[in-house]
Design an enzyme around this catalytic site. Sequence first.
Site, PDB file in Angstrom:
ATOM      1  N   HIS A  98       0.793  -1.222   0.000  1.00  0.00           N
ATOM      2  CA  HIS A  98       0.000   0.000   0.000  1.00  0.00           C
ATOM      3  C   HIS A  98       0.829   1.278   0.000  1.00  0.00           C
ATOM      4  O   HIS A  98       0.287   2.373  -0.202  1.00  0.00           O
ATOM      5  CB  HIS A  98      -0.979   0.003   1.179  1.00  0.00           C
ATOM      6  CG  HIS A  98      -2.297   0.632   0.848  1.00  0.00           C
ATOM      7  ND1 HIS A  98      -3.454   0.356   1.534  1.00  0.00           N
ATOM      8  CD2 HIS A  98      -2.650   1.533  -0.107  1.00  0.00           C
ATOM      9  CE1 HIS A  98      -4.454   1.056   1.029  1.00  0.00           C
ATOM     10  NE2 HIS A  98      -3.991   1.787   0.036  1.00  0.00           N
ATOM     11  N   ASP A 121      -9.973  -0.253   3.705  1.00  0.00           N
ATOM     12  CA  ASP A 121      -8.820  -0.911   4.327  1.00  0.00           C
ATOM     13  C   ASP A 121      -9.168  -1.380   5.737  1.00  0.00           C
ATOM     14  O   ASP A 121      -9.921  -0.718   6.450  1.00  0.00           O
ATOM     15  CB  ASP A 121      -7.659   0.098   4.413  1.00  0.00           C
ATOM     16  CG  ASP A 121      -6.296  -0.546   4.506  1.00  0.00           C
ATOM     17  OD1 ASP A 121      -6.155  -1.540   5.236  1.00  0.00           O
ATOM     18  OD2 ASP A 121      -5.359  -0.036   3.868  1.00  0.00           O
ATOM     19  N   HIS A 123      -6.885  -1.456   7.940  1.00  0.00           N
ATOM     20  CA  HIS A 123      -5.936  -0.697   8.754  1.00  0.00           C
ATOM     21  C   HIS A 123      -6.084   0.805   8.480  1.00  0.00           C
ATOM     22  O   HIS A 123      -6.666   1.216   7.474  1.00  0.00           O
ATOM     23  CB  HIS A 123      -4.515  -1.152   8.450  1.00  0.00           C
ATOM     24  CG  HIS A 123      -4.332  -2.631   8.583  1.00  0.00           C
ATOM     25  ND1 HIS A 123      -4.504  -3.490   7.523  1.00  0.00           N
ATOM     26  CD2 HIS A 123      -4.012  -3.391   9.660  1.00  0.00           C
ATOM     27  CE1 HIS A 123      -4.309  -4.743   7.939  1.00  0.00           C
ATOM     28  NE2 HIS A 123      -4.002  -4.712   9.226  1.00  0.00           N
ATOM     29  N   ASP A 125      -3.445   2.998   8.115  1.00  0.00           N
ATOM     30  CA  ASP A 125      -2.364   3.516   7.266  1.00  0.00           C
ATOM     31  C   ASP A 125      -2.054   4.973   7.590  1.00  0.00           C
ATOM     32  O   ASP A 125      -1.693   5.761   6.714  1.00  0.00           O
ATOM     33  CB  ASP A 125      -2.696   3.356   5.783  1.00  0.00           C
ATOM     34  CG  ASP A 125      -2.756   1.901   5.357  1.00  0.00           C
ATOM     35  OD1 ASP A 125      -2.348   1.029   6.156  1.00  0.00           O
ATOM     36  OD2 ASP A 125      -3.212   1.620   4.240  1.00  0.00           O
ATOM     37  N   HIS A 138       4.230   0.874   4.315  1.00  0.00           N
ATOM     38  CA  HIS A 138       2.856   0.611   3.856  1.00  0.00           C
ATOM     39  C   HIS A 138       1.829   0.946   4.939  1.00  0.00           C
ATOM     40  O   HIS A 138       0.627   0.974   4.652  1.00  0.00           O
ATOM     41  CB  HIS A 138       2.696  -0.834   3.364  1.00  0.00           C
ATOM     42  CG  HIS A 138       2.579  -1.873   4.444  1.00  0.00           C
ATOM     43  ND1 HIS A 138       1.936  -3.086   4.237  1.00  0.00           N
ATOM     44  CD2 HIS A 138       3.029  -1.927   5.723  1.00  0.00           C
ATOM     45  CE1 HIS A 138       1.998  -3.820   5.344  1.00  0.00           C
ATOM     46  NE2 HIS A 138       2.661  -3.133   6.243  1.00  0.00           N
ATOM     47  N   ASP A 225      -7.513  -1.777  -0.578  1.00  0.00           N
ATOM     48  CA  ASP A 225      -6.634  -2.790  -0.003  1.00  0.00           C
ATOM     49  C   ASP A 225      -7.461  -4.056   0.156  1.00  0.00           C
ATOM     50  O   ASP A 225      -8.498  -4.043   0.822  1.00  0.00           O
ATOM     51  CB  ASP A 225      -6.104  -2.306   1.346  1.00  0.00           C
ATOM     52  CG  ASP A 225      -5.025  -3.210   1.922  1.00  0.00           C
ATOM     53  OD1 ASP A 225      -5.116  -4.434   1.732  1.00  0.00           O
ATOM     54  OD2 ASP A 225      -4.105  -2.681   2.583  1.00  0.00           O
ATOM     55  N   ASP A 227      -7.132  -6.450   2.000  1.00  0.00           N
ATOM     56  CA  ASP A 227      -7.336  -6.925   3.365  1.00  0.00           C
ATOM     57  C   ASP A 227      -8.548  -6.276   4.032  1.00  0.00           C
ATOM     58  O   ASP A 227      -8.910  -6.640   5.160  1.00  0.00           O
ATOM     59  CB  ASP A 227      -6.076  -6.794   4.218  1.00  0.00           C
ATOM     60  CG  ASP A 227      -5.710  -5.357   4.598  1.00  0.00           C
ATOM     61  OD1 ASP A 227      -6.577  -4.472   4.605  1.00  0.00           O
ATOM     62  OD2 ASP A 227      -4.520  -5.123   4.905  1.00  0.00           O
ATOM     63  N   GLU A 270      -1.971  -4.985  -2.160  1.00  0.00           N
ATOM     64  CA  GLU A 270      -1.727  -5.964  -1.101  1.00  0.00           C
ATOM     65  C   GLU A 270      -2.195  -7.384  -1.442  1.00  0.00           C
ATOM     66  O   GLU A 270      -2.405  -8.206  -0.539  1.00  0.00           O
ATOM     67  CB  GLU A 270      -2.339  -5.510   0.232  1.00  0.00           C
ATOM     68  CG  GLU A 270      -1.738  -4.225   0.792  1.00  0.00           C
ATOM     69  CD  GLU A 270      -0.338  -4.386   1.397  1.00  0.00           C
ATOM     70  OE1 GLU A 270       0.147  -5.527   1.486  1.00  0.00           O
ATOM     71  OE2 GLU A 270       0.260  -3.354   1.780  1.00  0.00           O
TER      72      GLU A 270
END
Length: 298
Positions: A98, A121, A123, A125, A138, A225, A227, A270
């Site tokens: 990312h 995402d 997360h 980030d 990332h 992303d 994930d 990712e």
Amino acid sequence: MKPIRIIGVPSDYGQGRRGVDMGPSAIRYAGLREKLRDMGLDVTDLGDVPVPTPETRHIDNEKLKYLDEVIAVCTALCERVRDVVAAGQIPLVLGGDHSVAIGSLAGVAAAGKRFGVIWFDAHGDMNTDETTPSGNIHGMPLAASLGLGHPSLTELGGPAPKVKAQHVVLVGARSVDADEARLIRQSGITVFTMAEIDRLGMGTVMEQAIRIAGDGTDGIHLSLDLDALDPMFAPGVGTPVNGGVTYREGHLAMELLADSGRLLSVDVVEVNPILDHRNQTGRMAVELVESLLGKRVM
């Protein structure tokens, strides 16, 4: 629909787990270009940006791992994205980790666009070199694009910030570091965690996200992303987190963004084939992009 220009970024310098450098190949192998052409879209694959060979990698700063390599990759990507957006086309960037989004957003800004961002995402980030527990870049691209962090990242391709916090929406968050959470609250971006998606529904969340990111802007950059999705649907990612977006929620989000007509540029990042099962995650990425670019049942 504007012409689509695919740009691969086979880089894993932004994270500590090998494999995402093969993500662009996995997504292409799943038939991305062919399926988009079958939809009647004007699609050209521009190939990959140059990435330094992994065998030469070395870490100079444990808080900003592979900084020089990340800067080189993102600068090259910034230039390509800038040219594609300036030509009135949609860049479809295939990562890689990312961190490549630093280059994508810098390129959109360098093309003179005032844009919003939907950051899909698990997360945040939103780490910087002062908050990161890992030193992996990332985990920093959204912060860098907002002007937070090391100047070599925040000022890549042009002055900081690349995007205003009032136009940024994080969707699907469920794994955020403690210091990162503080930065997120201070930044003023809008966040929809998985708990809020459960409570409100993906339809309502995306309608609000599109309104926020699109209000007074030239369009919306989607940073997707894989994930963000539950590992049941996208197992081939470097940092999976249980309890994520479902298959249908993911497609609904993409469909609503397509219906808005505000899409300006896209990252898909990712995908890690080493951790995948029969390219399930690569195929999932292609299916989501199809929905994003207008594919419907009828």
